[in-house]
Design a protein around this motif. Structure first.
Motif, PDB file in Angstrom:
ATOM      1  N   GLU A  46      52.934  70.184  57.546  1.00  0.00           N
ATOM      2  CA  GLU A  46      53.591  71.305  56.456  1.00  0.00           C
ATOM      3  C   GLU A  46      54.885  70.593  56.412  1.00  0.00           C
ATOM      4  O   GLU A  46      55.381  70.378  55.024  1.00  0.00           O
ATOM      5  CB  GLU A  46      53.346  72.665  56.629  1.00  0.00           C
ATOM      6  CG  GLU A  46      52.521  73.124  56.276  1.00  0.00           C
ATOM      7  CD  GLU A  46      51.829  74.551  56.914  1.00  0.00           C
ATOM      8  OE1 GLU A  46      53.076  74.995  57.291  1.00  0.00           O
ATOM      9  OE2 GLU A  46      50.730  75.193  57.281  1.00  0.00           O
ATOM     10  N   ARG A  47      55.102  69.740  57.425  1.00  0.00           N
ATOM     11  CA  ARG A  47      56.608  69.497  57.168  1.00  0.00           C
ATOM     12  C   ARG A  47      57.353  68.346  55.708  1.00  0.00           C
ATOM     13  O   ARG A  47      56.457  66.924  55.859  1.00  0.00           O
ATOM     14  CB  ARG A  47      57.725  69.151  58.202  1.00  0.00           C
ATOM     15  CG  ARG A  47      58.996  69.204  58.660  1.00  0.00           C
ATOM     16  CD  ARG A  47      59.646  68.458  59.894  1.00  0.00           C
ATOM     17  NE  ARG A  47      59.459  69.997  60.458  1.00  0.00           N
ATOM     18  CZ  ARG A  47      58.896  70.084  62.279  1.00  0.00           C
ATOM     19  NH1 ARG A  47      58.836  69.460  62.443  1.00  0.00           N
ATOM     20  NH2 ARG A  47      58.709  71.469  62.803  1.00  0.00           N
ATOM     21  N   PRO A  48      57.806  68.194  55.136  1.00  0.00           N
ATOM     22  CA  PRO A  48      58.029  67.000  53.935  1.00  0.00           C
ATOM     23  C   PRO A  48      57.929  65.932  54.118  1.00  0.00           C
ATOM     24  O   PRO A  48      59.062  66.023  55.743  1.00  0.00           O
ATOM     25  CB  PRO A  48      58.629  67.781  53.013  1.00  0.00           C
ATOM     26  CG  PRO A  48      59.779  68.781  53.771  1.00  0.00           C
ATOM     27  CD  PRO A  48      58.986  69.264  54.981  1.00  0.00           C
TER      28      PRO A  48
ATOM     29  N   GLU B 263      51.113  72.279  63.028  1.00  0.00           N
ATOM     30  CA  GLU B 263      50.259  72.424  62.145  1.00  0.00           C
ATOM     31  C   GLU B 263      51.655  73.102  61.045  1.00  0.00           C
ATOM     32  O   GLU B 263      51.454  72.147  60.313  1.00  0.00           O
ATOM     33  CB  GLU B 263      49.918  74.369  61.878  1.00  0.00           C
ATOM     34  CG  GLU B 263      49.133  74.668  60.755  1.00  0.00           C
ATOM     35  CD  GLU B 263      48.162  75.715  61.668  1.00  0.00           C
ATOM     36  OE1 GLU B 263      49.534  77.153  60.713  1.00  0.00           O
ATOM     37  OE2 GLU B 263      47.172  76.415  62.272  1.00  0.00           O
ATOM     38  N   ALA B 264      52.600  73.191  61.883  1.00  0.00           N
ATOM     39  CA  ALA B 264      54.427  72.998  61.225  1.00  0.00           C
ATOM     40  C   ALA B 264      54.550  71.289  61.073  1.00  0.00           C
ATOM     41  O   ALA B 264      55.063  71.082  59.486  1.00  0.00           O
ATOM     42  CB  ALA B 264      55.069  73.821  62.075  1.00  0.00           C
ATOM     43  N   ASP B 265      54.516  70.631  62.557  1.00  0.00           N
ATOM     44  CA  ASP B 265      54.180  69.291  61.427  1.00  0.00           C
ATOM     45  C   ASP B 265      54.146  69.032  60.387  1.00  0.00           C
ATOM     46  O   ASP B 265      54.352  68.093  59.340  1.00  0.00           O
ATOM     47  CB  ASP B 265      53.938  68.415  62.813  1.00  0.00           C
ATOM     48  CG  ASP B 265      54.904  68.721  63.950  1.00  0.00           C
ATOM     49  OD1 ASP B 265      55.673  69.752  63.852  1.00  0.00           O
ATOM     50  OD2 ASP B 265      54.688  68.310  65.431  1.00  0.00           O
TER      51      ASP B 265
ATOM     52  N   ARG C  18      49.789  75.448  66.626  1.00  0.00           N
ATOM     53  CA  ARG C  18      51.026  75.923  65.685  1.00  0.00           C
ATOM     54  C   ARG C  18      51.993  74.915  65.246  1.00  0.00           C
ATOM     55  O   ARG C  18      52.250  74.487  64.352  1.00  0.00           O
ATOM     56  CB  ARG C  18      51.500  76.787  66.431  1.00  0.00           C
ATOM     57  CG  ARG C  18      50.746  78.007  66.161  1.00  0.00           C
ATOM     58  CD  ARG C  18      51.278  79.728  66.231  1.00  0.00           C
ATOM     59  NE  ARG C  18      52.068  79.287  67.235  1.00  0.00           N
ATOM     60  CZ  ARG C  18      51.838  80.067  68.781  1.00  0.00           C
ATOM     61  NH1 ARG C  18      50.311  80.448  68.205  1.00  0.00           N
ATOM     62  NH2 ARG C  18      52.609  80.464  69.852  1.00  0.00           N
ATOM     63  N   THR C  19      52.370  74.121  67.040  1.00  0.00           N
ATOM     64  CA  THR C  19      53.076  72.881  66.438  1.00  0.00           C
ATOM     65  C   THR C  19      52.195  72.287  65.391  1.00  0.00           C
ATOM     66  O   THR C  19      53.284  71.220  63.778  1.00  0.00           O
ATOM     67  CB  THR C  19      53.773  72.462  67.685  1.00  0.00           C
ATOM     68  OG1 THR C  19      53.727  73.578  68.633  1.00  0.00           O
ATOM     69  CG2 THR C  19      54.682  71.327  67.745  1.00  0.00           C
TER      70      THR C  19
END
Ligand SMILES: Cc1ncc(COP(=O)(O)O)c(C=O)c1O
Length: 432
Positions: free
Chosen positions: A430-432, A426-428, A423-424
């Motif tokens: 997606e971060r612009p 994935e979130a990284d 998850r981490t």
């Protein structure tokens, strides 16, 4: 203060304060479930009472003694007990202190017994840290090979069976394991070495350091046929797998293997003192003039501790517990495959579980960075297992006696650490 190899990597980010049962406690009082078990040398928890008592009694009685010169009762009793447990045909024992020395001794014995020079070994196995073995057969890390391998003759290598990551294939398996035997017959024996020059085959029945790889029945049938046809001795390195790690007493029992030379280490110490052994047939060891052992080999207290360990193994339902641990690992960890894309493969056998991490399920490119992140997350959740720098297979190696509930809890923490890491990332991403 410590050497470079011990300072680098930061594999376990704390200093041990004490150990109880299956729990490690750091100097700040944080506790962790122990999935290292002293690399398998403490199979019954931190300090099993019967082992401590037996060692202490033997030490009071015999002190430190050199078994190569003065023998004592615990030495003879341990030899008898091991022979009772050994696969058919194994009738002799030679003492050593470490697994490394056991393997070195086995190579000497195979050459002596056959009069042949070459050992057939398998790529990616681990056999120890002596110059000869890191050079010639311990190729679990590329730095070992580049530093040493080119200087030592006397070995030829074939790939170790790997059902997930076979050589000459892209993507995940399963693969036909008779191909490994064909490689030996059609390539090695044709282009590199005469079969009559090979003394023995040095193999781990289940490859531990390489990531808990479990060969198939087809492979073993092929390999034992070659041994019979060409007069090669079968040398089973069970330093890591002996005495229950994979389910039965010997991992080779999973396929009915009948080794000519059988190597023991780790579990035989029962959490007591360092001890290992070479076992072999009459033909190999009865008339051997090879010097084995050394000053500390089978010191009486170490033998007494090992005997107490064999009693625990026989008496305390250890193998039944191991079977339960395997079921727990399967139930808790196997569903991660298919669910988390970075989990390429999950392998569980006995009290051993491996999770292999990939960057992508199709290319199965190794993902050591993901493994390192999982390891850190698992430590924060209270689980210390095996995650070595630059490798990508995470291993859980609990004591064989670990309580099933603690093991289930630990597997759930590791699963949660894996999901959290995914998850981490994935979130990284997606971060612009
Ligand atoms: C299969 C195998 N053989 C030999 C050894 C070497 O044993 P030791 O560390 O006791 O020298 C190991 C250690 O991990 C091992 O896993």
């Amino acid at each position: 203060m410590l050497n470079g190899a011990l300072r680098g990597g930061d594999d376990v980010p704390f200093v041990l304060g004490r150990k109880r049962g299956h729990i490690l406690e750091d100097v700040d009082g944080n506790t962790f479930a122990d999935h290292v078990s002293a690399w398998g040398a403490a199979p019954y928890g931190a300090h099993p009472g019967p082992v401590r008592d037996a060692m202490s009694r033997a030490w009071d009685r015999y002190g430190m003694e050199i078994t190569n010169y003065v023998q004592s009762e615990p030495v003879l009793e341990l030899a008898e007990r091991l022979i009772e447990l050994a696969p058919e045909g194994i009738t002799r024992v030679a003492p050593t202190v470490t697994g490394t020395e056991a393997v070195e001794g086995a190579v000497k014995l195979a050459r002596e017994a056959t009069g042949r020079p070459i050992i057939l070994s398998f790529l990616g196995q681990y056999h120890g840290e002596s110059t000869y073995l890191t050079a010639a057969s311990s190729t679990d890390r590329p730095d070992n090979t580049s530093a040493n391998a080119q200087y030592v003759p006397g070995f030829v290598f074939a790939p170790y069976p790997n059902r997930f990551r076979a050589p000459f294939h892209r993507g995940p398996g399963p693969h036909d394991e008779t191909l490994y035997i064909e490689f030996i017959e059609d390539w090695l024996l044709r282009h590199q070495v005469e079969p009559s020059q090979i003394a023995g085959v040095l193999i781990e029945p289940v490859a531990g350091e390489a990531g808990i790889l479990v060969p198939s029945q087809d492979f073993w049938e092929g390999l034992t046929r070659l041994c019979r046809e060409h007069g090669w001795l079968l040398i089973c390195d069970e330093v890591q797998t002996c005495l229950g790690r994979c389910g039965p007493i010997w991992a080779g029992d999973l396929w009915g293997l009948r080794p000519d030379i059988l190597l023991l280490g780790k579990s035989i110490a029962a959490g007591g003192q360092p001890i290992a052994a070479i076992m072999a047939t009459e033909a190999v060891l009865a008339a051997s003039g090879t010097h084995l052992g050394g000053t500390y080999a089978w010191e009486p207290a170490a033998c007494a501790g090992a005997i107490a360990g064999l009693d625990i193994l026989a008496r305390d339902g250890i193998l039944e517990n191991v079977a339960e641990l395997e079921q727990i690992a399967r139930a808790e960890l196997e569903p991660l495959k298919g669910h988390v894309p970075e989990v390429g493969d999950v392998r569980a056998i006995g009290a051993w579980a491996a999770i292999e991490f990939v960057t992508d399920p199709l290319t199965i490119a190794p993902n050591p960075a993901f493994q390192a992140a999982v390891h850190r997350a698992a430590v924060l959740r209270g689980v210390v297992a095996i995650s070595e720098e630059a490798k990508w297979v995470y291993r859980m190696q609990p004591a064989l006696s670990m309580e099933p509930e603690l093991y289930r809890w630990s597997c759930r923490q590791v699963a949660a650490a894996i999901e959290e890491t995914a998850r981490t990332l994935e979130a990284d991403a997606e971060r612009p």
